[in-house]
Design a protein around this motif. Structure first.
Motif, mmCIF file in Angstrom:
data_model
loop_
_atom_site.group_PDB
_atom_site.id
_atom_site.type_symbol
_atom_site.label_atom_id
_atom_site.label_comp_id
_atom_site.label_asym_id
_atom_site.label_seq_id
_atom_site.Cartn_x
_atom_site.Cartn_y
_atom_site.Cartn_z
ATOM 1 N N GLU A 238 -109.284 -23.757 61.348
ATOM 2 C CA GLU A 238 -109.938 -24.223 62.576
ATOM 3 C C GLU A 238 -109.458 -25.629 62.902
ATOM 4 N N ARG A 239 -109.418 -25.932 64.200
ATOM 5 C CA ARG A 239 -108.974 -27.232 64.690
ATOM 6 C C ARG A 239 -109.996 -27.767 65.693
ATOM 7 N N PRO A 240 -110.557 -28.939 65.439
ATOM 8 C CA PRO A 240 -111.435 -29.537 66.440
ATOM 9 C C PRO A 240 -110.621 -30.192 67.556
ATOM 10 N N ASN A 241 -111.147 -30.133 68.777
ATOM 11 C CA ASN A 241 -110.539 -30.807 69.931
ATOM 12 C C ASN A 241 -109.064 -30.409 70.083
ATOM 13 N N GLU B 130 -102.576 -23.150 69.637
ATOM 14 C CA GLU B 130 -102.597 -24.605 69.674
ATOM 15 C C GLU B 130 -101.175 -25.129 69.903
ATOM 16 N N ARG C 93 -108.386 -27.859 76.736
ATOM 17 C CA ARG C 93 -108.811 -28.496 75.491
ATOM 18 C C ARG C 93 -110.039 -27.749 74.957
ATOM 19 N N ARG C 94 -109.957 -27.280 73.723
ATOM 20 C CA ARG C 94 -111.057 -26.540 73.104
ATOM 21 C C ARG C 94 -111.763 -27.434 72.078
ATOM 22 N N PRO C 95 -113.109 -27.517 72.136
ATOM 23 C CA PRO C 95 -113.820 -28.340 71.144
ATOM 24 C C PRO C 95 -113.573 -27.883 69.703
ATOM 25 N N ASN C 96 -113.421 -26.582 69.524
ATOM 26 C CA ASN C 96 -113.207 -26.072 68.156
ATOM 27 C C ASN C 96 -112.452 -24.743 68.245
ATOM 28 N N GLN D 81 -110.699 -21.662 66.407
ATOM 29 C CA GLN D 81 -110.779 -20.984 65.116
ATOM 30 C C GLN D 81 -109.797 -19.822 65.074
#
Length: 420
Positions: free
Chosen positions: A337-340, A388, A39-42, A44
């Motif tokens: 970009e995608r959060p979480n 993702e 799981r990545r916090p952000n 890009q």
């Protein structure tokens, strides 16, 4: 004999025991590399491309006239103002053409004055011809009355008629002369207008022997020297480019983006520009222009096989005063970009045919109880070497390689994890 029988029996028992051992152990399985779903916090996604620094406003200075450079007043790096004289060409030929055209205008003006005098003289002749007509017609009427009373001869009457007809003919000729004189005036006026236009063109060419700057800026490139000849473009032959004036108040990075990435770009996206000439500095920017047509293929490459590239302009929002046009640069444009975000390595996502025989489905191989299980996933943005995904939980072990194994791996295959 007894000993030989004992040895053979022992070998048979050993083979039976080994067969039983391997039968209980089962197949060894394919050795694979695994990684955990993270799981990545952000997350890009970026598009990267290379190009060069260009001024937002620049002008390549050419010439509208041909001649030798008599006076070159700037050098590379000089600051100039709009309207400032940059160079002066030999004006002798252009000045002689202007003077000849001006003299032609004056000559035609004199011809026009003469034509007006001719019109006035012809109109005076009309008045005289009309008086002559009136006189001859009055005389004819008197002769007619006397002829009726048989006081004059027929010859005298015929003479009076001929005089009247001659006077009328003279009047018509004089009127035609006036029309011709008036047409001469109109012709002279048109010729004078043409001569004035030619004189204006010659004067314009003379003025263009002084090369002026169209904008405020800096002489970023100087391609001529004093005494060189300047030529104008003819058909497919380009003319001489004297210099380039660049307005460095706003600086852009002009980059070439591959066709596979250009559809991900939008106006206003943020970017980061780096230059080898300014190491350790990252310049912020934004996309201000995206080319609608592909750039021509590079010289020497096959037009059908060469990858297409598109011109993209990034405005540098915090330029360094030391930036100069022509410096090479690299740009990194943030496209999404995608959060979480839930991510796996890019190579872990594979395509497998569906059970219904339709289009291939994207998915990953999850390792469960020593076997690889194909799990369909929905992919999202790509950030570097990560992609993702949706459909698997964070912390799940998935097969990430080797590539040769992933190409042929099937759902349910027995696998073993390679030792790191």
């Amino acid at each position: 004999m007894r000993r030989r029988t004992f040895v053979i029996g022992a070998l048979i028992l050993g083979l039976v025991a080994a067969a039983a051992f391997f039968a209980r152990r089962g197949p060894r399985g394919v050795e694979v590399d695994t990684t955990l779903v993270a799981r990545r916090p952000n997350l890009q996604a970026f598009v990267t491309a290379s190009g060069e620094i260009v001024a937002d406003r620049y002008a390549d200075i050419g010439s509208s006239v041909m001649g030798r450079i008599d006076d070159l007043r700037v050098k590379e790096g000089d600051k100039v103002r709009a309207g400032q004289v940059l160079a002066r060409l030999d004006p002798v030929q252009a000045r002689s053409q202007r003077d000849a055209a001006t003299a032609g205008v004056q000559a035609l003006a004199t011809e026009q004055v003469a034509a007006r005098e001719q019109v006035r003289a012809a109109r005076a002749d009309i008045d005289a011809a009309r008086a002559r007509v009136a006189e001859t017609e009055a005389n004819l009427r008197r002769i007619d009355s006397l002829f009726k009373e048989r006081l004059v001869s027929a010859a005298e009457r015929d003479t009076a008629v001929a005089a009247a007809d001659g006077a009328r003919a003279q009047l018509a000729a004089t009127q035609a002369a006036v029309s011709r004189a008036e047409e001469s005036i109109r012709t002279a006026e048109r010729r004078q207008q043409q001569a004035r236009a030619q004189a204006a063109g010659a004067g314009d060419l003379l003025s263009k022997t002084e090369i002026t700057s169209p904008i405020d800026g800096v002489v970023s490139r100087l391609q001529v020297r004093q005494g060189e000849m300047v030529v104008i473009g003819i058909q497919n032959q380009p003319g001489t480019t004297l210099m380039t004036i660049s307005d460095l108040a706003e600086v852009n990075a002009e980059i070439k983006v591959a066709e596979a990435d250009v559809m991900r770009l939008k106006l206003g996206q943020s970017a980061t520009v780096t230059l080898d000439a300014v190491s350790g500095r990252r310049f912020a920017g934004k996309v201000i222009e995206i080319g609608t047509g592909a750039l021509p293929p590079a010289v020497g490459s096959a037009a059908t096989a060469a990858a297409r590239e598109f011109r993209v302009v990034v405005r540098i929002t915090d330029p360094n005063p030391g930036l100069r046009p022509g410096l090479t640069c690299d740009a990194e444009i943030l496209t999404d970009e995608r959060p979480n975000a839930i991510v796996v390595p890019l190579q872990a996502v594979v395509l497998r045919p569906t059970s219904t025989g339709g289009e291939d489905t994207a998915g990953v191989f999850v390792v469960r109880d020593g076997a690889a299980r194909f799990v369909p996933v929905k992919t999202g943005i790509i950030g570097g070497l990560l992609i993702e995904v949706a459909g698997v939980e964070a912390g799940t072990p998935v097969v990430s390689g080797p590539f040769q194994v992933l190409r042929t791996l099937k759902d349910g295959d027995t696998v073993t994890t390679a030792k790191k």
